[in-house]
Design an enzyme around this catalytic site. Structure first.
Site, PDB file in Angstrom:
ATOM      1  N   SER A 133       0.866  -1.179   0.000  1.00  0.00           N
ATOM      2  CA  SER A 133       0.000   0.000   0.000  1.00  0.00           C
ATOM      3  C   SER A 133       0.897   1.220   0.000  1.00  0.00           C
ATOM      4  O   SER A 133       2.055   1.149   0.434  1.00  0.00           O
ATOM      5  CB  SER A 133      -0.879   0.007   1.260  1.00  0.00           C
ATOM      6  N   TYR A 146      -2.345  -1.087  10.571  1.00  0.00           N
ATOM      7  CA  TYR A 146      -2.270  -1.216   9.114  1.00  0.00           C
ATOM      8  C   TYR A 146      -1.010  -0.544   8.591  1.00  0.00           C
ATOM      9  O   TYR A 146      -0.265  -1.115   7.794  1.00  0.00           O
ATOM     10  CB  TYR A 146      -3.508  -0.575   8.480  1.00  0.00           C
TER      11      TYR A 146
END
Length: 264
Positions: A133, A146
């Site tokens: 990401s 995350y």
């Protein structure tokens, strides 16, 4: 070099499903993995692949997936470590959220590589592709587990590449920003920020990954702007952090709670 065979984890929907479809369209034989057995079966039927549902993160689950995929494909040329989770918010994220994030977003990759890399070294080629990401290069406000685990995913991919690229193992990290998946839908007040440079369709991310197979580039950036943000962060961390904090202050005023989500 385009692989002949591939395993895609977390391929029941979102980016994983798009990757499975793009690989199959390019002539790659694909094994589809997902915790959701029905979703895995559906995608496998769509592309003429094999569904191997199950946990792609645990030691036992990864081993079972590698064994089943090898039995079906003959050998695994490429592993697309796409399954991921987004759990817990802020410092209130509990131990379970942190453990789940690290298990799925980092240790799943380590466990798969342990089983795959020795065979690739013997053959002289193999490919390990991590769906990380932009959060793994920058950060993700509101989501510490995350953000940290995606940094870990990129770091492990970097280590693999630095260690084995001269022996034929290609390692790549896909680092998009906003993608039109369930994770984006659940992003609450962050949705606008994540979509600032346009939220991509999963198929666009898959196409970027497919194109990157041709030149083996390590960083696959479906959003071109991420390269600039990453460079700005490295050039002046204080300025970059101050800018991110201004965004956080804006989010604090909105006070909209976020939901836990799963990204695949």
């Amino acid at each position: 070099m385009t692989p002949g065979t591939a395993v895609v984890t977390g391929a029941g929907g979102g980016i994983g499903r798009a990757l499975a479809h793009r690989l199959a369209a390019g002539g790659v034989r694909v094994v589809v993995n997902d915790l959701d057995a029905e979703a895995a079966q559906r995608v496998a039927a769509e592309i003429g692949g094999l569904a191997v549902p199950g946990d792609a993160a645990s030691v036992v689950g990864v081993a079972a997936l590698v064994d089943a995929a090898t039995a079906h494909l003959g050998r695994i040329d490429a592993w697309f470590a796409n399954a991921g989770v987004d759990r817990g918010r802020g410092l209130d994220a509990d131990e379970e959220a942190w453990v789940s994030s690290l298990e799925t977003n980092v240790l799943a990759h380590v466990r798969a590589a342990r089983l795959l890399v020795p065979g690739w070294l013997e053959r002289g080629h193999g490919r390990f592709v991590v769906t990380a990401s932009a959060a793994g290069l920058l950060t993700m406000l509101g989501s510490p587990a995350y953000s940290v685990s995606k940094h870990g995913a990129v770091a492990f991919a970097e280590w693999l590449s630095a260690t084995y690229r001269h022996r034929g193992v290609v390692v790549q990290a896909i680092c998009p920003q906003g993608v039109r998946t369930r994770m984006l839908d659940d992003a609450g007040s962050l949705k606008e920020m994540l979509s600032r440079d346009r939220a991509l369709a999963p198929e666009e991310v898959a196409e970027a990954a497919w194109e990157a197979l041709a030149d083996d580039r390590f960083l696959v950036l479906p959003h071109d702007q991420v390269a600039g943000y990453w460079a700005a962060k490295a050039a002046d961390p204080e300025r970059w952090l101050a800018g991110m904090n201004r965004i956080q202050q804006h989010l604090d005023m909105q006070q909209e709670p976020l939901q836990d989500g799963v990204t695949t």
